[in-house]
Design a protein around this motif. Structure first.
Motif, PDB file in Angstrom:
ATOM      1  N   LEU A 160       1.379   5.375  -1.552  1.00 41.17           N
ATOM      2  CA  LEU A 160       0.884   6.063  -2.740  1.00 41.17           C
ATOM      3  C   LEU A 160       1.124   7.571  -2.650  1.00 41.17           C
ATOM      4  O   LEU A 160       1.529   8.205  -3.634  1.00 41.17           O
ATOM      5  N   ARG A 161       0.888   8.137  -1.484  1.00 38.52           N
ATOM      6  CA  ARG A 161       1.119   9.587  -1.296  1.00 38.52           C
ATOM      7  C   ARG A 161       2.594   9.924  -1.526  1.00 38.52           C
ATOM      8  O   ARG A 161       2.912  10.913  -2.197  1.00 38.52           O
ATOM      9  N   LEU A 162       3.486   9.106  -0.985  1.00 41.45           N
ATOM     10  CA  LEU A 162       4.919   9.344  -1.167  1.00 41.45           C
ATOM     11  C   LEU A 162       5.317   9.168  -2.624  1.00 41.45           C
ATOM     12  O   LEU A 162       6.059   9.993  -3.174  1.00 41.45           O
ATOM     13  N   ALA A 163       4.809   8.128  -3.269  1.00 39.03           N
ATOM     14  CA  ALA A 163       5.123   7.906  -4.686  1.00 39.03           C
ATOM     15  C   ALA A 163       4.667   9.074  -5.551  1.00 39.03           C
ATOM     16  O   ALA A 163       5.385   9.501  -6.463  1.00 39.03           O
ATOM     17  N   GLU A 164       3.490   9.600  -5.266  1.00 41.58           N
ATOM     18  CA  GLU A 164       2.999  10.758  -6.018  1.00 41.58           C
ATOM     19  C   GLU A 164       3.901  11.973  -5.800  1.00 41.58           C
ATOM     20  O   GLU A 164       4.231  12.684  -6.745  1.00 41.58           O
TER      21      GLU A 164
ATOM     22  N   ILE B 229       7.052  12.021  -4.981  1.00 35.35           N
ATOM     23  CA  ILE B 229       8.340  11.795  -5.658  1.00 35.35           C
ATOM     24  C   ILE B 229       8.193  12.010  -7.157  1.00 35.35           C
ATOM     25  O   ILE B 229       9.029  12.654  -7.793  1.00 35.35           O
ATOM     26  N   THR B 230       7.115  11.497  -7.728  1.00 36.86           N
ATOM     27  CA  THR B 230       6.892  11.629  -9.173  1.00 36.86           C
ATOM     28  C   THR B 230       6.631  13.081  -9.563  1.00 36.86           C
ATOM     29  O   THR B 230       7.056  13.530 -10.623  1.00 36.86           O
ATOM     30  N   LEU B 231       5.981  13.813  -8.681  1.00 41.67           N
ATOM     31  CA  LEU B 231       5.620  15.206  -8.967  1.00 41.67           C
ATOM     32  C   LEU B 231       6.618  16.193  -8.349  1.00 41.67           C
ATOM     33  O   LEU B 231       6.231  17.310  -7.988  1.00 41.67           O
ATOM     34  N   VAL B 232       7.862  15.826  -8.273  1.00 35.52           N
ATOM     35  CA  VAL B 232       8.899  16.679  -7.675  1.00 35.52           C
ATOM     36  C   VAL B 232       8.864  18.116  -8.200  1.00 35.52           C
ATOM     37  O   VAL B 232       9.002  19.052  -7.413  1.00 35.52           O
ATOM     38  N   PRO B 233       8.642  18.344  -9.486  1.00 35.76           N
ATOM     39  CA  PRO B 233       8.599  19.738  -9.958  1.00 35.76           C
ATOM     40  C   PRO B 233       7.492  20.582  -9.330  1.00 35.76           C
ATOM     41  O   PRO B 233       7.526  21.795  -9.384  1.00 35.76           O
ATOM     42  N   HIS B 234       6.498  19.938  -8.728  1.00 37.87           N
ATOM     43  CA  HIS B 234       5.360  20.651  -8.149  1.00 37.87           C
ATOM     44  C   HIS B 234       5.523  20.903  -6.649  1.00 37.87           C
ATOM     45  O   HIS B 234       4.526  21.039  -5.941  1.00 37.87           O
TER      46      HIS B 234
ATOM     47  N   LEU C 219       2.065   0.966  -7.041  1.00 40.33           N
ATOM     48  CA  LEU C 219       2.986   2.111  -7.097  1.00 40.33           C
ATOM     49  C   LEU C 219       3.485   2.315  -8.521  1.00 40.33           C
ATOM     50  O   LEU C 219       3.578   3.457  -9.001  1.00 40.33           O
ATOM     51  N   ARG C 220       3.785   1.233  -9.198  1.00 32.69           N
ATOM     52  CA  ARG C 220       4.239   1.327 -10.599  1.00 32.69           C
ATOM     53  C   ARG C 220       3.124   1.864 -11.497  1.00 32.69           C
ATOM     54  O   ARG C 220       3.374   2.695 -12.378  1.00 32.69           O
ATOM     55  N   ILE C 221       1.916   1.378 -11.272  1.00 29.22           N
ATOM     56  CA  ILE C 221       0.786   1.846 -12.075  1.00 29.22           C
ATOM     57  C   ILE C 221       0.524   3.325 -11.809  1.00 29.22           C
ATOM     58  O   ILE C 221       0.360   4.110 -12.754  1.00 29.22           O
ATOM     59  N   ARG C 222       0.483   3.717 -10.545  1.00 24.54           N
ATOM     60  CA  ARG C 222       0.180   5.123 -10.228  1.00 24.54           C
ATOM     61  C   ARG C 222       1.242   6.062 -10.786  1.00 24.54           C
ATOM     62  O   ARG C 222       0.910   7.115 -11.349  1.00 24.54           O
ATOM     63  N   THR C 223       2.494   5.678 -10.669  1.00 22.48           N
ATOM     64  CA  THR C 223       3.574   6.491 -11.237  1.00 22.48           C
ATOM     65  C   THR C 223       3.389   6.624 -12.741  1.00 22.48           C
ATOM     66  O   THR C 223       3.509   7.719 -13.302  1.00 22.48           O
TER      67      THR C 223
ATOM     68  N   SER D 249      12.265   3.869   2.081  1.00 20.73           N
ATOM     69  CA  SER D 249      13.350   3.751   1.098  1.00 20.73           C
ATOM     70  C   SER D 249      12.934   2.887  -0.082  1.00 20.73           C
ATOM     71  O   SER D 249      13.173   3.240  -1.243  1.00 20.73           O
ATOM     72  N   ALA D 250      12.278   1.760   0.193  1.00 18.28           N
ATOM     73  CA  ALA D 250      11.846   0.868  -0.888  1.00 18.28           C
ATOM     74  C   ALA D 250      10.825   1.550  -1.796  1.00 18.28           C
ATOM     75  O   ALA D 250      10.909   1.448  -3.027  1.00 18.28           O
ATOM     76  N   VAL D 251       9.869   2.255  -1.211  1.00 25.05           N
ATOM     77  CA  VAL D 251       8.877   2.994  -2.011  1.00 25.05           C
ATOM     78  C   VAL D 251       9.590   4.026  -2.878  1.00 25.05           C
ATOM     79  O   VAL D 251       9.281   4.177  -4.069  1.00 25.05           O
ATOM     80  N   ALA D 252      10.549   4.729  -2.295  1.00 29.24           N
ATOM     81  CA  ALA D 252      11.289   5.746  -3.055  1.00 29.24           C
ATOM     82  C   ALA D 252      12.055   5.121  -4.220  1.00 29.24           C
ATOM     83  O   ALA D 252      12.060   5.672  -5.327  1.00 29.24           O
ATOM     84  N   TRP D 253      12.677   3.977  -3.982  1.00 34.46           N
ATOM     85  CA  TRP D 253      13.423   3.319  -5.066  1.00 34.46           C
ATOM     86  C   TRP D 253      12.492   2.763  -6.136  1.00 34.46           C
ATOM     87  O   TRP D 253      12.762   2.924  -7.338  1.00 34.46           O
ATOM     88  N   ILE D 254      11.398   2.120  -5.743  1.00 36.14           N
ATOM     89  CA  ILE D 254      10.432   1.605  -6.730  1.00 36.14           C
ATOM     90  C   ILE D 254       9.934   2.757  -7.594  1.00 36.14           C
ATOM     91  O   ILE D 254       9.869   2.661  -8.823  1.00 36.14           O
ATOM     92  N   THR D 255       9.600   3.867  -6.963  1.00 31.66           N
ATOM     93  CA  THR D 255       9.067   5.025  -7.683  1.00 31.66           C
ATOM     94  C   THR D 255      10.125   5.661  -8.580  1.00 31.66           C
ATOM     95  O   THR D 255       9.842   6.012  -9.736  1.00 31.66           O
ATOM     96  N   THR D 256      11.330   5.798  -8.080  1.00 26.43           N
ATOM     97  CA  THR D 256      12.421   6.390  -8.860  1.00 26.43           C
ATOM     98  C   THR D 256      12.699   5.564 -10.110  1.00 26.43           C
ATOM     99  O   THR D 256      12.825   6.104 -11.219  1.00 26.43           O
TER     100      THR D 256
END
Length: 150
Positions: free
Chosen positions: A93-97, A99-104, A42-46, A125-132
């Motif tokens: 991974l889908r959720l992390a993407e 979250i990272t691409l919120v402007p899209h 998740l960290r790498i993909r973000t 929640s954990a995925v969201a926090w790791i990604t944030t």
């Protein structure tokens, strides 16, 4: 190029607070039962999405040290096209993407529902926090132009 202010050094207490949030996010991920290798992915993909070379290098090394398969790292940008990833991995991974691409388009109901079918509330929640947190670290490193390479 103008010399950049290293914002983590300029305001170290703020940076330490971000590290503390990161540690709490990692504890939440562990408590939620997320695989530590998935957390690194998740960290790498973000970081791939954000183009943060410093964080990519760091978390790729961390993932390899923890035993991640180099093939999974190599195909991570195209994770949806491979059979390397479990349903849990795919949902995270889908959720992390998203979250990272919120402007899209923000985190769409479809993306959230896909996560909710494979992940528990604690895992979402954990995925969201790791990604944030990873997005925040990417912005610190990119803004400060952390050196990578020679």
């Amino acid at each position: 190029m103008t010399n950049r202010v290293n914002i983590s050094q300029q305001h170290p207490a703020t940076y330490q607070a971000l590290i503390a949030v990161s540690m709490e996010a990692e504890k939440a991920a562990t408590a939620a039962g997320l695989d530590p290798l998935l957390v690194e992915l998740l960290r790498i993909r973000t970081s791939q999405i954000n183009g943060c070379a410093f964080c990519l290098r760091m978390h790729t090394r961390d993932a390899l040290k923890k035993g991640e398969n180099p093939d999974r790292i190599a195909v991570l940008p195209a994770w949806a096209e491979t059979s390397y990833f479990s349903d849990t991995d795919r949902a995270a991974l889908r959720l992390a993407e998203a979250i990272t691409l919120v402007p899209h388009g923000h985190v769409s109901d479809d993306n959230y529902q896909a996560a909710a079918t494979a992940l528990t509330a604690d895992q979402i929640s954990a995925v969201a926090w790791i990604t944030t947190v990873m997005n925040a670290f990417n912005r610190v490193a990119i803004t400060s132009r952390y050196p990578v390479g020679n």
